[in-house]
Design a protein around this motif. Sequence first.
Motif, PDB file in Angstrom:
ATOM      1  N   PHE A  55     -22.725  40.046  -1.475  1.00 42.01           N
ATOM      2  CA  PHE A  55     -21.324  39.657  -1.627  1.00 42.01           C
ATOM      3  C   PHE A  55     -20.508  40.766  -2.296  1.00 42.01           C
ATOM      4  N   GLU A  56     -21.111  41.461  -3.254  1.00 42.91           N
ATOM      5  CA  GLU A  56     -20.388  42.531  -3.931  1.00 42.91           C
ATOM      6  C   GLU A  56     -20.088  43.682  -2.955  1.00 42.91           C
ATOM      7  N   ARG A  57     -21.058  44.023  -2.122  1.00 45.95           N
ATOM      8  CA  ARG A  57     -20.811  45.081  -1.147  1.00 45.95           C
ATOM      9  C   ARG A  57     -19.728  44.658  -0.155  1.00 45.95           C
ATOM     10  N   LYS A  58     -19.775  43.426   0.328  1.00 44.66           N
ATOM     11  CA  LYS A  58     -18.754  42.942   1.265  1.00 44.66           C
ATOM     12  C   LYS A  58     -17.370  42.916   0.605  1.00 44.66           C
ATOM     13  N   ARG A  59     -17.342  42.568  -0.675  1.00 44.92           N
ATOM     14  CA  ARG A  59     -16.061  42.535  -1.381  1.00 44.92           C
ATOM     15  C   ARG A  59     -15.468  43.946  -1.479  1.00 44.92           C
ATOM     16  N   GLN A  60     -16.310  44.943  -1.761  1.00 45.63           N
ATOM     17  CA  GLN A  60     -15.821  46.319  -1.825  1.00 45.63           C
ATOM     18  C   GLN A  60     -15.325  46.785  -0.457  1.00 45.63           C
ATOM     19  N   VAL A  61     -16.056  46.457   0.590  1.00 43.05           N
ATOM     20  CA  VAL A  61     -15.618  46.840   1.938  1.00 43.05           C
ATOM     21  C   VAL A  61     -14.292  46.166   2.285  1.00 43.05           C
ATOM     22  N   LEU A  62     -14.098  44.916   1.890  1.00 44.62           N
ATOM     23  CA  LEU A  62     -12.859  44.206   2.176  1.00 44.62           C
ATOM     24  C   LEU A  62     -11.676  44.833   1.435  1.00 44.62           C
ATOM     25  N   ARG A  63     -11.908  45.217   0.172  1.00 46.33           N
ATOM     26  CA  ARG A  63     -10.802  45.861  -0.562  1.00 46.33           C
ATOM     27  C   ARG A  63     -10.445  47.206   0.056  1.00 46.33           C
ATOM     28  N   ALA A  64     -11.447  47.976   0.504  1.00 49.12           N
ATOM     29  CA  ALA A  64     -11.156  49.262   1.130  1.00 49.12           C
ATOM     30  C   ALA A  64     -10.415  49.076   2.453  1.00 49.12           C
ATOM     31  N   ALA A  65     -10.794  48.052   3.203  1.00 53.39           N
ATOM     32  CA  ALA A  65     -10.130  47.821   4.484  1.00 53.39           C
ATOM     33  C   ALA A  65      -8.712  47.305   4.308  1.00 53.39           C
TER      34      ALA A  65
END
Length: 521
Positions: free
Chosen positions: A300-310
């Motif tokens: 979830f933490e990795r997905k959250r970082q990817v979502l913020r970057a996108a």
Amino acid sequence: MSDFFSESKSNVIEYTVSEISGALKRAVEDQFGHVRVRGEISGYRGPHSSGHAYFSLKDDRARIEAVVWKGTMSRLKFRPEEGMEVIATGKLTTYPGSSKYQIVIDNLEPAGAGALMALLEERKRRLAAEGVFDSERKRPLPYMPLVLGVITSPTGAVIRDIIHRITDRFPLHVVVWPVRVQGETSGAEVTAAVQGFNALPPDGPVARPDILIVARGGGSLEDLWGFNDEALARAVAASDIPVISAVGHETDWTLVDLAADVRAPTPTGAAEIAVPVKADLEANLASLSARLKGCMSRHFERKRQVLRAASRALPSPDQLLALPRRHFDEVTSRLTRALTVSTERKRARLSAIRLSPATLDRRIADVRRTTDRDLARAFAALRAMMREQRVRLDRTAQRIGPQPLMRQHKQAGERLAALERRLDQSTVLRLERLRGRVTQADRLLSTLSHQSILERGFALVEDAEGKLVKRAAEVAPHAALSLRFADGTVGVTAGEGAPPPKPQPKSASKPKDPGAQGSLF
């Protein structure tokens, strides 16, 4: 001659054949009322249709007929088999109908342990040839069963050891099918238990086991002989529920061990094979749960970082919807114009269509011809279908019994009655339509027929050959003619009349001189 008869007389008692046979039968039965005979079974073909079994016992020098009555056959611990060396207990008797003596067997047993081993090897070879012991047929055990079925004696130590081991490792629901594990009926009872567990419904009042354990303590070959039954081995091989065999000690083996899906060295070992260790499962589950939680957190933490970057690279909603909005406005304006143009074209095409009675008559005539043709085809198809159904019904009646045939006849009769009613209704409607058309045609025919013209006072002139005479010039003097009126025909003879009149102009409606036409009499 009289001297000959006097010399043939003797004081020796005369016996009938039946008396001799009865005396021999009583003597043999009194002398050999109870005997034990050792020999090899020969000529055994299984029980007769009456339930009795007939065969012979032989050795290297002699042979004796043997019979096992139906009641005794069901109580035998060992079934007779061709070539088997046995010890037969019974009594000797004679059969007067063929002057033979035979032994009526009351008990039958193999001739020693060597015979049992030979019989066991023969059964093992026969079942192996049938594929009962094939490893491809064996089913894997479920990892975590919910219900365990145990087939054993309810009073022995085996069931207590199994329940105690199950309770320590993994408590679950245990269903016990009580059977005798030693004696003449043990094989049949265990076979019935295996088949009974397989016959339980999954959602019935008694839970259907996920694993079966066939268990018994150690013993001699004779004690374990019930588990070498062929019917039991086939039942275990055909079982839909996986079977664990735990019969005897680790060094003992039976046909059930070879037919079962898994063989356990002891009943306690069977319980260990059937269920896992609950404590180990709980520890493993806790470890997997902790690993799953950590993995999900990191994921979830990795997905959250990817979502913020996108989200930083995404344009605003107004920018995303600008082009679709403009396209929508253009399409809306084009749609309004296209609707107006389409309406005008439709109106023009509708105005160009001209309807007339002749056009409608042609359309009606075409539809009527098509309807008549389709109706004729439908009648033909319906009759063909009825014939085909009757043929299929007759064929089916030859293959099935009377009760299903009566039900199918009833159903087919109901369908046939419905089809006949529909056929009658359609036939009546069709006949009514045809009757109306025939009535109309008859009226038209009556109106246009020459008979109606004759009724108004006209007559038809025919010559001697029956040909119609249309002109006076065609009549020869003194020719035989016939005049047909509305109510009959009159024969006449033509006279010498005046020459035929000159052709009148078409504008003249009537000849001025009727006498100029000439006389027919």
